[in-house]
Design a protein around this motif. Structure first.
Motif, PDB file in Angstrom:
ATOM      1  N   SER A 363     -23.704  56.883  19.893  1.00 38.25           N
ATOM      2  CA  SER A 363     -23.704  58.287  19.467  1.00 38.25           C
ATOM      3  C   SER A 363     -22.349  58.939  19.755  1.00 38.25           C
ATOM      4  N   GLU A 364     -21.794  58.696  20.949  1.00 44.14           N
ATOM      5  CA  GLU A 364     -20.477  59.245  21.287  1.00 44.14           C
ATOM      6  C   GLU A 364     -19.399  58.667  20.368  1.00 44.14           C
ATOM      7  N   LEU A 365     -19.514  57.384  20.112  1.00 46.91           N
ATOM      8  CA  LEU A 365     -18.523  56.711  19.283  1.00 46.91           C
ATOM      9  C   LEU A 365     -18.503  57.282  17.870  1.00 46.91           C
ATOM     10  N   ASN A 366     -19.659  57.564  17.312  1.00 45.24           N
ATOM     11  CA  ASN A 366     -19.701  58.069  15.942  1.00 45.24           C
ATOM     12  C   ASN A 366     -19.314  59.538  15.855  1.00 45.24           C
ATOM     13  N   ARG A 367     -19.549  60.312  16.921  1.00 45.89           N
ATOM     14  CA  ARG A 367     -19.035  61.676  16.940  1.00 45.89           C
ATOM     15  C   ARG A 367     -17.508  61.658  16.951  1.00 45.89           C
ATOM     16  N   TRP A 368     -16.948  60.726  17.744  1.00 49.33           N
ATOM     17  CA  TRP A 368     -15.487  60.589  17.752  1.00 49.33           C
ATOM     18  C   TRP A 368     -14.980  60.152  16.376  1.00 49.33           C
ATOM     19  N   LEU A 369     -15.658  59.201  15.751  1.00 47.88           N
ATOM     20  CA  LEU A 369     -15.231  58.693  14.448  1.00 47.88           C
ATOM     21  C   LEU A 369     -15.250  59.808  13.398  1.00 47.88           C
ATOM     22  N   GLU A 370     -16.273  60.646  13.441  1.00 47.12           N
ATOM     23  CA  GLU A 370     -16.357  61.752  12.483  1.00 47.12           C
ATOM     24  C   GLU A 370     -15.140  62.668  12.616  1.00 47.12           C
ATOM     25  N   GLY A 371     -14.743  62.971  13.861  1.00 51.24           N
ATOM     26  CA  GLY A 371     -13.575  63.812  14.078  1.00 51.24           C
ATOM     27  C   GLY A 371     -12.296  63.137  13.627  1.00 51.24           C
ATOM     28  N   HIS A 376      -7.734  62.725   9.791  1.00 50.73           N
ATOM     29  CA  HIS A 376      -6.909  61.844   8.957  1.00 50.73           C
ATOM     30  C   HIS A 376      -7.847  60.959   8.135  1.00 50.73           C
ATOM     31  N   PRO A 377      -8.248  61.405   6.945  1.00 49.44           N
ATOM     32  CA  PRO A 377      -9.187  60.620   6.123  1.00 49.44           C
ATOM     33  C   PRO A 377      -8.583  59.273   5.738  1.00 49.44           C
ATOM     34  N   PRO A 378      -9.420  58.279   5.517  1.00 46.55           N
ATOM     35  CA  PRO A 378      -8.907  56.975   5.076  1.00 46.55           C
ATOM     36  C   PRO A 378      -8.271  57.099   3.699  1.00 46.55           C
ATOM     37  N   PRO A 379      -7.320  56.231   3.398  1.00 49.08           N
ATOM     38  CA  PRO A 379      -6.587  56.344   2.134  1.00 49.08           C
ATOM     39  C   PRO A 379      -7.434  55.925   0.935  1.00 49.08           C
ATOM     40  N   ALA A 380      -6.961  56.328  -0.219  1.00 44.68           N
ATOM     41  CA  ALA A 380      -7.579  55.875  -1.473  1.00 44.68           C
ATOM     42  C   ALA A 380      -6.881  54.593  -1.915  1.00 44.68           C
ATOM     43  N   ARG A 382      -6.556  52.019  -5.127  1.00 41.01           N
ATOM     44  CA  ARG A 382      -6.801  51.901  -6.571  1.00 41.01           C
ATOM     45  C   ARG A 382      -7.613  53.092  -7.075  1.00 41.01           C
ATOM     46  N   GLY A 383      -7.265  54.257  -6.551  1.00 41.06           N
ATOM     47  CA  GLY A 383      -7.901  55.479  -7.024  1.00 41.06           C
ATOM     48  C   GLY A 383      -9.267  55.764  -6.440  1.00 41.06           C
ATOM     49  N   ARG A 384      -9.759  54.895  -5.563  1.00 37.80           N
ATOM     50  CA  ARG A 384     -11.091  55.089  -4.983  1.00 37.80           C
ATOM     51  C   ARG A 384     -10.958  55.272  -3.472  1.00 37.80           C
ATOM     52  N   ARG A 385     -11.565  56.322  -2.939  1.00 38.27           N
ATOM     53  CA  ARG A 385     -11.519  56.621  -1.525  1.00 38.27           C
ATOM     54  C   ARG A 385     -12.391  55.628  -0.743  1.00 38.27           C
ATOM     55  N   LEU A 386     -11.821  55.076   0.329  1.00 37.00           N
ATOM     56  CA  LEU A 386     -12.596  54.190   1.196  1.00 37.00           C
ATOM     57  C   LEU A 386     -13.567  55.016   2.026  1.00 37.00           C
ATOM     58  N   LYS A 387     -14.769  54.495   2.211  1.00 32.47           N
ATOM     59  CA  LYS A 387     -15.784  55.196   2.996  1.00 32.47           C
ATOM     60  C   LYS A 387     -16.091  54.416   4.273  1.00 32.47           C
ATOM     61  N   LEU A 388     -15.910  55.085   5.417  1.00 35.26           N
ATOM     62  CA  LEU A 388     -16.269  54.503   6.706  1.00 35.26           C
ATOM     63  C   LEU A 388     -17.631  55.043   7.095  1.00 35.26           C
ATOM     64  N   ARG A 389     -18.621  54.184   7.163  1.00 32.86           N
ATOM     65  CA  ARG A 389     -20.003  54.612   7.362  1.00 32.86           C
ATOM     66  C   ARG A 389     -20.284  54.978   8.828  1.00 32.86           C
ATOM     67  N   TYR A 390     -20.080  54.029   9.720  1.00 32.64           N
ATOM     68  CA  TYR A 390     -20.357  54.265  11.140  1.00 32.64           C
ATOM     69  C   TYR A 390     -19.690  53.165  11.957  1.00 32.64           C
ATOM     70  N   ALA A 391     -19.759  53.307  13.276  1.00 34.72           N
ATOM     71  CA  ALA A 391     -19.144  52.328  14.183  1.00 34.72           C
ATOM     72  C   ALA A 391     -20.051  52.101  15.375  1.00 34.72           C
ATOM     73  N   GLU A 413      -4.016  48.010   7.688  1.00 35.23           N
ATOM     74  CA  GLU A 413      -3.825  47.738   9.108  1.00 35.23           C
ATOM     75  C   GLU A 413      -3.343  48.974   9.854  1.00 35.23           C
ATOM     76  N   ASP A 414      -2.494  49.804   9.211  1.00 37.36           N
ATOM     77  CA  ASP A 414      -1.989  50.971   9.924  1.00 37.36           C
ATOM     78  C   ASP A 414      -3.093  51.996  10.185  1.00 37.36           C
ATOM     79  N   TYR A 415      -4.097  52.047   9.323  1.00 40.23           N
ATOM     80  CA  TYR A 415      -5.213  52.963   9.575  1.00 40.23           C
ATOM     81  C   TYR A 415      -6.094  52.442  10.715  1.00 40.23           C
ATOM     82  N   ILE A 416      -6.247  51.132  10.792  1.00 39.89           N
ATOM     83  CA  ILE A 416      -6.991  50.539  11.914  1.00 39.89           C
ATOM     84  C   ILE A 416      -6.260  50.828  13.226  1.00 39.89           C
ATOM     85  N   ARG A 417      -4.921  50.746  13.202  1.00 35.39           N
ATOM     86  CA  ARG A 417      -4.149  51.070  14.415  1.00 35.39           C
ATOM     87  C   ARG A 417      -4.323  52.537  14.792  1.00 35.39           C
TER      88      ARG A 417
END
Length: 449
Positions: A363-371, A376-380, A382-391, A413-417
């Motif tokens: 629960s704490e991890l996903n609250r952090w992920l939402e923030g 800094h939203p994940p990049p698009a 090929r014109g489609r936004r990547l969706k991060l569901r949960y962690a 990789e830079d977004y994972i970093r």
């Protein structure tokens, strides 16, 4: 108490080979070069149902006072004093030498039970030389081949006579072993004071030290207790740049150090404070991080540094630039030779191990992920936004997070970093390697075959 067996003899008679055979693995470096072993090391050993502690020692040699060889001999003599029984090895192929006779006299005067072992008894020449061993006055020699495992039943019979009932361990007791000690490896370049630090921590001269670089070859394990906690300290051989490592023995020693890092839980990377943080230090630190171990930087010889504030700032700046993937690695300064501030090291190690073992609730991890996604939203792609569901954190040691993404292979990789650095900062995991495993969530509407 467990029976303690010291393996003693002149150089190159096969002591380390026998030690490895008894402990069931390659714990000591073995090579044809005489004098490979310098520090003694011990490990739990067994022959069938007989369990005991085996100690591998440096080869006995005549040497002048003040030399490394003389310190090695004194170390071996100290082991003999604490042992319950000594295995005196001779080389059956070479036959009895004057040096064997000389040290046989010393062993007889020690008053310790001595078992004479004629090693390398594989051929006819060795069998012919076996009769010479009676002249040493240590009783009947045991014919043995440590390399091929021959003659161990006779060695069992010889040692069983000196063992108490406690040496035989029932298989039923195996599940009652206590939780293992913390595995702490001390690594670094040659001559930065690793062995001196271990001696200072345990409060006695357990390891050979001196001005000569590269004294330590084997990875030497020392069991120790700090504030009631069992610690398994491992002193390792110095690691030079790969291009400089040419000798076969040094390559074996470095391989032993690399194996120690992989098996450790926390690694103290020792630096020479007078030299600062060099490229090879960063290479070693990066290796530790890649293996997922907890890391602490120990800066030795701090009493010899003139401008300490400047030197510490330079080390921290270089760590920030060269080891950005684990920002905030703790840096502890001390002098192993004088003992000044050495007491700061273990609290830093304990704190880092606690971080390395930490788990974050989902629960704490996903609250952090939402923030993090809002900032800094994940990049698009090929014109489609990547969706991060949960962690969710799937493991610790090091902290490992499973991140569920609509298209895992497309997440840069830079977004994972970015996520790893944010996770580290938000949950007080400074200096701890963080692993993100990107997966695709299960589709409940897809048929599972």
């Amino acid at each position: 108490m467990t029976l303690t067996v010291a393996i003693i003899g002149r150089p190159n008679v096969g002591k380390s080979t026998l030690f490895n055979r008894l402990v069931g693995g390659r714990r000591a470096i073995v090579d044809d070069t005489p004098g490979v072993t310098r520090d003694w090391q011990e490990a739990e050993a067994s022959i069938g149902p007989l369990h005991f502690t085996a100690i591998d020692t440096a080869g006995l040699e005549e040497a002048a006072a003040g030399t490394l060889e003389r310190r090695m001999r004194e170390s071996t003599e100290a082991v003999l004093r604490r042992a319950d029984v000594a295995l005196f090895l001779i080389d059956a192929r070479t036959g009895v030498t004057p040096l064997d006779r000389h040290f046989a006299d010393l062993l007889r005067r020690s008053g310790k039970p001595i078992v004479l072992v004629a090693n390398k008894c594989e051929g006819k020449v060795a069998s012919a030389n076996l009769a010479e061993a009676y002249a040493l006055g240590l009783g009947e020699p045991l014919a043995l081949s440590a390399e091929h495992g021959e003659g161990l039943s006779d060695l069992y019979d010889a040692l069983a006579g000196h063992a108490g009932a406690e040496a035989a361990v029932d298989a039923e007791d195996g599940d009652r072993a206590p939780q293992g000690p913390l595995k702490l490896a001390i690594v670094g370049r040659p001559n930065v004071g690793k062995s001196t630090l271990v001696n200072r921590l345990i409060g006695k001269e357990r390891l050979l030290v001196g001005p000569e670089a590269g004294i330590t070859r084997d990875a030497i394990t020392v069991d120790w207790t700090w504030e009631g906690r069992a610690i398994r300290l491992v002193d390792t051989a110095g690691m030079r740049r790969k291009s400089r490592v040419e000798a076969k023995l040094e390559k074996l020693a470095v391989a032993d150090t690399l194996s120690t890092i992989r098996l450790a839980e926390v690694v103290v990377l020792m630096l020479d404070g007078t030299l600062g943080l060099e490229k090879q230090d960063l290479t070693i630190a990066d290796l530790v991080v890649q293996e997922g171990r907890a890391l602490v930087i120990g800066v030795n010889k701090w009493d010899l540094v003139e401008d300490r504030a400047k030197a510490l700032r330079a080390i921290e700046d270089r760590l920030e630039a060269g080891l950005a993937q684990v920002r905030g690695v703790p840096v502890v300064t001390f002098s192993a030779a004088t003992g000044r501030h050495v007491d700061r090291l273990m609290p830093a190690v304990a704190a880092q191990v606690e971080r390395w073992n930490r788990r974050v609730r989902t629960s704490e991890l996903n609250r952090w992920l939402e923030g993090a996604l809002e900032r800094h939203p994940p990049p698009a792609v090929r014109g489609r936004r990547l969706k991060l569901r949960y962690a969710t954190q799937v493991s610790a040691r090091p902290p490992t997070v499973a991140l569920f993404c609509s298209r895992p292979m497309s997440l840069p990789e830079d977004y994972i970093r970015y996520l790893a650095n944010g996770f580290r900062e938000s949950f007080d995991l400074a200096g701890v390697p963080i692993r993100f495993v990107v997966r695709k969530p299960d589709n409940p509407y897809q048929d599972n075959e």
